[in-house]
Write a protein that holds these residues in place. Structure first.
Motif, short mmCIF file in Angstrom:
data_model
loop_
_atom_site.label_atom_id
_atom_site.label_comp_id
_atom_site.label_asym_id
_atom_site.label_seq_id
_atom_site.Cartn_x
_atom_site.Cartn_y
_atom_site.Cartn_z
N GLU A 298 -21.74 32.53 51.05
CA GLU A 298 -22.28 33.79 50.52
C GLU A 298 -21.14 34.70 50.06
O GLU A 298 -21.19 35.32 49.00
CB GLU A 298 -23.09 34.49 51.61
N LEU A 299 -20.19 34.77 50.85
CA LEU A 299 -19.08 35.67 50.53
C LEU A 299 -18.34 35.19 49.28
O LEU A 299 -17.91 36.01 48.46
CB LEU A 299 -18.12 35.73 51.73
N ASP A 300 -18.21 33.89 49.13
CA ASP A 300 -17.47 33.37 47.97
C ASP A 300 -18.15 33.77 46.67
O ASP A 300 -17.48 34.05 45.67
CB ASP A 300 -17.36 31.83 48.05
N ALA A 301 -19.51 33.77 46.65
CA ALA A 301 -20.26 34.18 45.44
C ALA A 301 -19.89 35.60 45.07
O ALA A 301 -19.58 35.91 43.92
CB ALA A 301 -21.76 34.04 45.72
N TRP A 302 -19.93 36.51 46.04
CA TRP A 302 -19.54 37.91 45.80
C TRP A 302 -18.08 37.99 45.39
O TRP A 302 -17.74 38.69 44.44
CB TRP A 302 -19.73 38.73 47.09
N ARG A 303 -17.28 37.29 46.07
CA ARG A 303 -15.83 37.40 45.82
C ARG A 303 -15.48 36.88 44.43
O ARG A 303 -14.67 37.49 43.73
CB ARG A 303 -15.06 36.59 46.84
N THR A 624 -14.86 42.68 30.08
CA THR A 624 -15.16 43.49 31.27
C THR A 624 -16.64 43.83 31.29
O THR A 624 -17.32 43.79 32.33
CB THR A 624 -14.32 44.77 31.25
N GLY A 625 -17.22 44.13 30.20
CA GLY A 625 -18.63 44.45 30.13
C GLY A 625 -19.47 43.26 30.56
O GLY A 625 -20.45 43.42 31.33
N GLU A 626 -19.02 42.08 30.19
CA GLU A 626 -19.79 40.88 30.57
C GLU A 626 -19.74 40.66 32.09
O GLU A 626 -20.75 40.37 32.72
CB GLU A 626 -19.19 39.66 29.85
N ALA A 627 -18.59 40.78 32.76
CA ALA A 627 -18.45 40.55 34.21
C ALA A 627 -19.25 41.57 35.02
O ALA A 627 -19.88 41.24 36.02
CB ALA A 627 -16.97 40.65 34.60
N ARG A 628 -19.21 42.80 34.58
CA ARG A 628 -19.96 43.84 35.31
C ARG A 628 -21.45 43.54 35.28
O ARG A 628 -22.18 43.70 36.27
CB ARG A 628 -19.64 45.21 34.68
N GLU A 633 -26.43 41.54 38.51
CA GLU A 633 -27.45 40.53 38.70
C GLU A 633 -27.45 40.03 40.14
O GLU A 633 -28.51 39.88 40.75
CB GLU A 633 -27.16 39.33 37.73
N LEU A 634 -26.20 39.83 40.84
CA LEU A 634 -26.10 39.39 42.25
C LEU A 634 -26.70 40.42 43.20
O LEU A 634 -27.39 40.09 44.16
CB LEU A 634 -24.64 39.19 42.63
N ALA A 635 -26.44 41.66 42.97
CA ALA A 635 -26.93 42.74 43.83
C ALA A 635 -28.45 42.79 43.80
O ALA A 635 -29.10 43.05 44.84
CB ALA A 635 -26.34 44.07 43.37
N ARG A 636 -28.95 42.56 42.69
CA ARG A 636 -30.42 42.58 42.60
C ARG A 636 -31.01 41.42 43.41
O ARG A 636 -32.09 41.53 43.96
CB ARG A 636 -30.85 42.44 41.11
N ARG A 637 -30.34 40.30 43.57
CA ARG A 637 -30.91 39.09 44.19
C ARG A 637 -30.77 39.05 45.74
O ARG A 637 -31.54 38.39 46.41
CB ARG A 637 -30.21 37.85 43.62
N GLY A 638 -29.85 39.62 46.54
CA GLY A 638 -29.70 39.38 48.00
C GLY A 638 -28.90 40.45 48.73
O GLY A 638 -28.97 41.63 48.39
#
Lengths: 891, 363
Positions: A298-303, A624-628, A633-638
């Protein structure tokens, strides 16, 4: 001793009582046929005077008459000095001895028994016989004085008798006072030493030296004991010291071993605890590892998302910074271009100024050099001109036709010749002197001369002189006629005057001195001219002057051509130096131009870089706009990132702890067997160290006890006192030893000196024997040599030369005469104090009658100083003895 | 203390007693001069095995100083098991302190003492090498027992360098071992090192013994004032006389007599030269005087009969006795080389004197 009477009974052949009396003080001839008992009588006399009355044994038994058991007895009456004695001895059975002395009207007993024996012997002879009479050596003095039947030969004297003889001789050479001193020396010697061995006496009579030496030996023993005890104390001290040091070491060892053991036991306990802890750790590690894996996904996805965003934002920021940096660099390049242009123009100005100043400086230097050349040439031309002028002056001062030294010499010779001629003429001339008392006129040779009162006039002339005084008097003086000398002088005068006149005219000089002065002046002018000419030559002369003039012209034209301002050379040099510094500071013009061109190229490059940076900024803003958008999208999911991070860190920590615990326990759990073995060894070491320490402690206590005991005995004090005693005794012993040695040496030296003296004196005995022999053998003298024991050893017929003849090689008669003579000579020596008794029993049997007659004369002569008893069975042989007392045993 | 005095003959006990008296004089001097403390630099006792009664008496004298007394063991009384320093009397004297360790200690008067302790009879190491005194304003005094280099002594143990004071940076080095008073001047011309010598003379032939030193140092770095104080009483005199002329014996006797009463004097009179016949009695009287006048007196005579004195033989009878006398007179001359090997000149001279004596008696 003078024997007067002999009574004998029960003695060998004298069974019955028999008396022989009537002995005289001089020569006695006792005659008897063979078997009458002469020799028995002689033996009885010896027994009575010498032997012990209690004598026994086979030899003594022979005294009894054959086949009888009666006791033999002998009585002898004799005189000794002024006294008369009687000795009566009974031998073998119930032996006795009695010495009596005549006291007025009868013999009175003086001594009996042994003491009587001794007394008689002492009267007869010293020393006394120590044993029986079987050996002559035991007869004492009788060995010399008594010759048994047929035994005239004198054997070696017994040691005591020899000593007696020597002492008797010594007494003669030493004298009474010397003998007294010798006695004292001997006494002193015997206080220290035994006379026989010359060793220090021992026992009760030991001298102080021996007692002190013994005390010293004891003291040394005490010192040895004390020293041994003291050294023992020192050794004990060392042992105690060593044991204490050893004990400290052992205690330290024991302590270290104990600590080591405790440490090893703790290690073993810790090991067992770790074994159980390891299982728990493994369990914890497995759980932690599973949790950690899940949290990590889980952490690796965020990282990853965040890392991508951060990377792109970082790149965007880098691009913006790079753009700003490119712009800044471009601006810096523009400024650098302007500055380079300015430096270039400044360098051009500085170098221009420098060139101008260099030119001016060179012109100034040129002008200065030309001016210097001009001045130098002027000066040198002036010097040459001055020298030319001086040469001219010197040349003008030269004297033409100047006199030479020969001219001066000629003139001096002429002046001398003229003076000589004048002198000769003056000597030949008549001289008249007029002394005017009043005014007068004198005419001479047509010339008048007026004289005032008091004036004088002298006239000279050759041959005759005429003068007139005031025309009143005419005076003519005539002299001898002038001869050839006058003429020669006059001619010489005229010739020299003519020659002088010619010279004077030629050189315009009136005298030789003047002429010499002219010669000197001309010579000086000539020398000065030569000096000036050399000076001019040194300066180069006229040619040099022309060259200098040419150089002046060149310098003048140079000065006319040089264009400069009015600054001095030194001022220009200073300005030139400053201009150089400025020019160097500005750099070269070419370098400045190159720098400007480099700056312009850099500006163009940086303009390009700005354009590239602006393009990169635009590209990064898009990424940068693309990465943000992906993170949103991750925050919305978990779960949020922080929650994932927290869960992962906890799981990872648990896992690390479990892993560390596991790895540590894995290492520590190895080698339990070694630890167990070390523990067992530690236990053994501890026990050994404990035992060692205990043993050392006991040993140290034992030694300390010994040391205390020794210390309490003050071993040094005891030793010191013992050594002091030894030193004191050594000093005393040394002193006493010197004393004893001195006494010993004194005796030794004295004996040596006495022996030497006696050796000289014993020669007297030899000489006396020689005299007797000479009387016996008339016409042929004999010399005799005595040995150590006074027995004759060699003889010389005539003078004592060569090695002589051994006594055995003499004839029997001569030999017995020699022994007779020696016996008689010794008797003479020994007769110095008391009249001795000489007994000759049928001796001299080999002597012929002629010599025997002379022997009898000798005996008669000797009988004046001693009693002589001759026993013979041939009385007729002694018929010539006119003064003898005759005793016949046959009667 | 407790020394062996074999060289003093029967006076050995008095010699030992005199050393006790001298020690009392040292203590009295310490009291009179109000000394801050007293130091004894070894060999207080001749040996560790002296009588314990003597040790107790010496400790009693030390305690009478009324100031601290610091003692270091020397090579004769080295700090070994069973040494005198273990005697109980030291423990009963609080002012007497035996220094047993090489460590500095403070003494009265702002002084730091640096004791060097002897632990053996013989040691060839310099005992002072451990000392490096700091510059802390205190007066530093080094106490050592040993032989300063260049001192010729029969016991060359514990060598000490001459520059000990400079090297150890101390104000004074108090030395023991050598029996005579001796000061050492350093490179700066100041004496900072001295042997006091024994408090009482020990033997014949010593120079400047029988003293204690009163040492005063005002402050650190100051020049020490060293004042010798006489504490000894016995005089050990060696008088040598060579007799040459008639009357020399009497003159020697006068010279001995002029030395005064001798209850405190030990004398060795060495006589050499020639003795005349008529001076024999005078010689006997002289020997008696030397023995009786002094605490200890000994005449060591190497006199021999004067060869030119015919009186030795004049009255002897001619013959062997006179010959013997002449022979002995010849042998008595030391320079005569024809003497038998077993005879010494001394014994020959004595033999001649014996002979003369007997001849005189026999007249």
């Amino acid at each position: 001793m003078i024997v007067e009477r002999i009574a004998i009974e029960g003695y060998r052949c004298f069974v019955k009582s028999a008396t022989v009396a009537g002995f005289g003080a001089g020569l006695n001839v006792v005659s008897a046929p063979n078997g009458t008992g002469k020799s028995t009588l002689f033996e009885a006399l010896r027994r009575a005077l010498i032997d012990h009355h209690s004598v026994s044994g086979v030899e003594a038994e022979k005294m009894r008459p054959w086949g009888r058991s009666i006791s033999p007895s002998v009585t002898v009456d004799f005189a000794h000095g002024a006294l008369r004695y009687r000795v009566h001895k009974r031998f073998l059975d119930d032996p006795s001895c009695e010495l009596s002395r005549w006291e007025g009207d009868d013999f009175v007993v003086v001594d009996r028994g042994e003491r009587a024996d001794e007394k008689v012997r002492s009267l007869l002879s010293r020393p006394t016989a120590p044993k029986g009479l079987s050996r002559e050596a035991h007869w004492g003095l009788a060995q010399v004085l008594w010759a048994p039947q047929g035994m005239i030969e004198l054997g070696p004297l017994g040691p005591e008798l020899a000593t007696r003889v020597r002492e008797t001789l010594a007494a003669q050479v030493v004298g009474a006072r010397g003998a007294e001193i010798e006695r004292m020396v001997e006494e002193r010697f015997r206080a220290f030493f035994t006379p026989q061995t010359a060793k220090l006496k021992a026992g009760k009579k030991a001298p102080e030296l021996v007692r002190r030496s013994e005390a010293l030996a004891l003291a040394k023993t005490a010192v040895d004991r004390a020293r041994e005890r003291h050294e023992r104390a020192a050794l004990t001290q060392e042992r105690v010291g060593a044991l204490r040091a050893e004990l400290v070491r052992a205690e330290r060892e024991r302590s270290e071993r104990g600590a080591q053991l405790a440490e090893r036991e703790a290690s073993l306990r810790a090991f067992d605890a770790k074994v159980s802890a390891r299982a728990e750790a493994e369990q914890r590690a497995t759980v932690a590892e599973a949790g950690a894996k899940s949290a990590k996904v889980e952490l690796d996805a965020w990282r990853n998302g965040k890392a991508q965003l951060q990377e792109r934002e970082r790149r965007q920021a880098d691009a913006v910074i790079a753009l700003a940096l490119a712009k800044a660099r471009r601006d810096e390049a523009a400024v650098e271009v302007a500055a380079a242009s300015e430096r270039e123009s400044r360098a051009a100005r500085a170098h221009g100024a420098l060139s101008e100043l260099e030119r001016l400086y060179r012109a100034a230097r040129e002008r200065a050099r030309a001016e210097a050349v001009l001045a130098d040439c002027d000066a040198r031309i002036a010097a040459i001109d001055l020298e030319i002028l001086r040469v001219e002056e010197s040349r003008a001062a030269l004297v033409p036709d100047a006199p030479t030294a020969a001219d001066v010499a000629s003139m001096r010779a002429l002046e001398a010749a003229r003076s000589s001629a004048k002198a000769r003429l003056d000597a030949l001339a008549l001289t008249v002197t007029f002394d005017a008392k009043s005014p007068v006129t004198i005419e001479h040779e047509g010339e008048a001369k007026a004289l005032s009162a008091g004036e004088t006039l002298t006239l000279r002339a050759l041959g005759a002189l005429s003068a007139a005084l005031d025309d009143r008097v005419s005076l003519t003086v005539r002299g001898p006629l002038s001869g050839p000398d006058a003429r020669e002088a006059e001619e010489s005068l005229q010739a020299s005057a003519a020659a002088l006149g010619a010279l004077s005219r030629r050189f315009s000089a009136s005298s030789a001195d003047e002429l010499d002065s002219l010669r000197a002046k001309a010579a000086a002018a000539s020398m000065e001219l030569r000096a000036r000419e050399r000076g001019l030559s040194t300066l180069g002369g006229a040619q040099a002057r022309l060259a200098l003039i040419e150089r002046c012209r060149e310098a003048v034209s140079t000065l006319e051509l040089v264009v400069t301002d009015d600054r001095s050379e030194s001022a220009l040099a200073a300005e030139l130096e400053r201009a150089r510094i400025d020019a160097e500071a500005s750099g070269s013009i070419r370098t400045s131009a190159e720098a400007r061109r480099d700056a312009e190229r850099a500006l163009a490059e940086r303009e390009v870089a700005v354009a590239v940076a602006e393009e990169r900024v635009s590209s990064c803003e898009r990424a940068t706009g693309e990465a943000r958008a992906a993170l949103d999208e991750l925050a919305r999911r978990g779960k949020s990132e922080a929650a994932c991070q927290d869960a992962f860190e906890r799981a990872a920590l648990s896992l690390d702890v479990a892993r560390v615990a596991l790895s540590k326990s894995a290492l520590e759990l190895e080698g339990r067997a070694e630890i167990e073995r070390a523990v067992r060894e530690g236990v053994a070491h501890c026990a050994r160290a404990e035992a060692d320490a205990l043993a050392l402690r006991d040993a140290a206590r034992t030694e300390e006890g010994r040391l205390d005991e020794l210390v309490s005995g003050a071993t040094f004090t005891v030793l010191a006192r013992a050594e002091e005693e030894v030193t004191r005794l050594e000093s005393e012993v040394a002193r006493l030893e010197v004393e004893a040695e001195a006494v010993k040496l004194l005796r030794e030296v004295l004996v040596r000196c006495r022996d030497e003296a006696i050796a000289k004196v014993s020669g007297e005995v030899e000489r006396a024997a020689g005299r007797i022999l000479g009387r016996i053998a008339t016409g042929s003298s004999l010399e005799v040599e005595l040995g150590e024991t006074f027995a004759p050893t060699r003889a010389w017929v005539g003078a004592r030369e060569g090695e002589g003849v051994a006594l055995e090689r003499l004839s029997g008669g001569e030999r017995e005469q020699v022994h007779f003579a020696v016996r008689l000579a010794l008797a003479e020596v020994l007769a110095s104090e008391e009249r001795p008794m000489v007994v000759l029993d049928d001796v001299l049997v080999a002597t012929d009658n002629a010599r025997l007659a002379r022997v009898i004369e000798v005996l008669e002569d000797a009988a004046k100083r001693m009693q002589v008893i001759v026993l013979t069975c041939h009385p007729e042989r002694y018929a010539t003895a006119r003064e003898a007392t005759w005793i016949s045993l046959a009667r | 203390m407790g020394m062996r005095a074999a060289h003093a003959g029967a006076a050995a006990e008095q010699v030992r007693a005199a050393r006790i008296d001298a020690a009392e004089r040292v203590a009295a001097a310490a009291r009179a001069r109000a000394a801050d403390f007293v130091v004894l630099c070894g060999d207080t006792f001749e040996d560790n095995q002296v009588e314990r009664a003597l040790v107790a008496r010496v400790v009693e004298i030390m305690a009478s100083c009324r100031c601290p007394v610091y003692v270091i063991p020397g090579n004769h009384d080295a700090l070994v098991p069973g040494s005198v320093w273990g005697d109980g009397s030291f423990a009963r004297a609080p002012t007497v302190r035996v220094l047993r360790d090489e460590s500095p200690l403070d003494a009265p008067g702002g002084v730091t003492l640096w004791p060097c302790v002897a632990r053996a009879r013989h040691d060839e190491r310099d005992p002072t090498l451990w000392v490096r005194a700091p510059s802390d304003g205190r007066v530093h005094v080094l106490l050592a027992h040993g032989t300063v280099e260049s001192v010729h002594y029969e016991e060359p143990w514990y060598p000490i360098a001459r520059d000990c004071a400079e090297r150890a940076r101390v104000d004074y080095v108090a030395l023991g071992h050598f029996h005579q008073h001796l000061e050492y001047v350093g490179g700066d011309g100041v004496a900072r090192m001295a042997y006091s010598g024994t408090h009482e003379p020990t033997r014949f032939g010593e120079r400047d013994p029988g003293q204690a030193l009163l040492v005063s140092i005002e402050k650190a770095g100051d020049r020490p004032s060293i004042e010798p104080m006489v504490t000894g009483a016995l005089r050990w005199l060696v008088v040598e006389a060579t007799l040459r002329e008639a009357g020399d014996v009497a003159r020697t006797a006068d010279a001995v007599r002029a030395m005064g009463e001798g209850a405190q004097t030990l004398m060795r009179l060495k006589l050499d030269g020639y003795l005349r016949v008529d001076e024999q009695d005078a010689l006997v009287s002289l020997a008696e005087m030397v023995r009786e006048r002094f605490l200890f007196g000994r005449v060591e005579s190497a006199l021999r009969p004067a060869p030119t004195d015919s009186a030795w033989t004049r009255d002897l009878p001619p013959g062997p006795v006179l010959d013997a006398a002449k022979l002995l007179a010849q042998w008595a001359e030391p320079s005569f080389d024809g003497r038998p090997s077993h005879v010494s000149a001394e014994v020959a001279a004595r033999a001649l004197l014996e002979l003369y004596s007997m001849a005189s008696t026999g007249e």
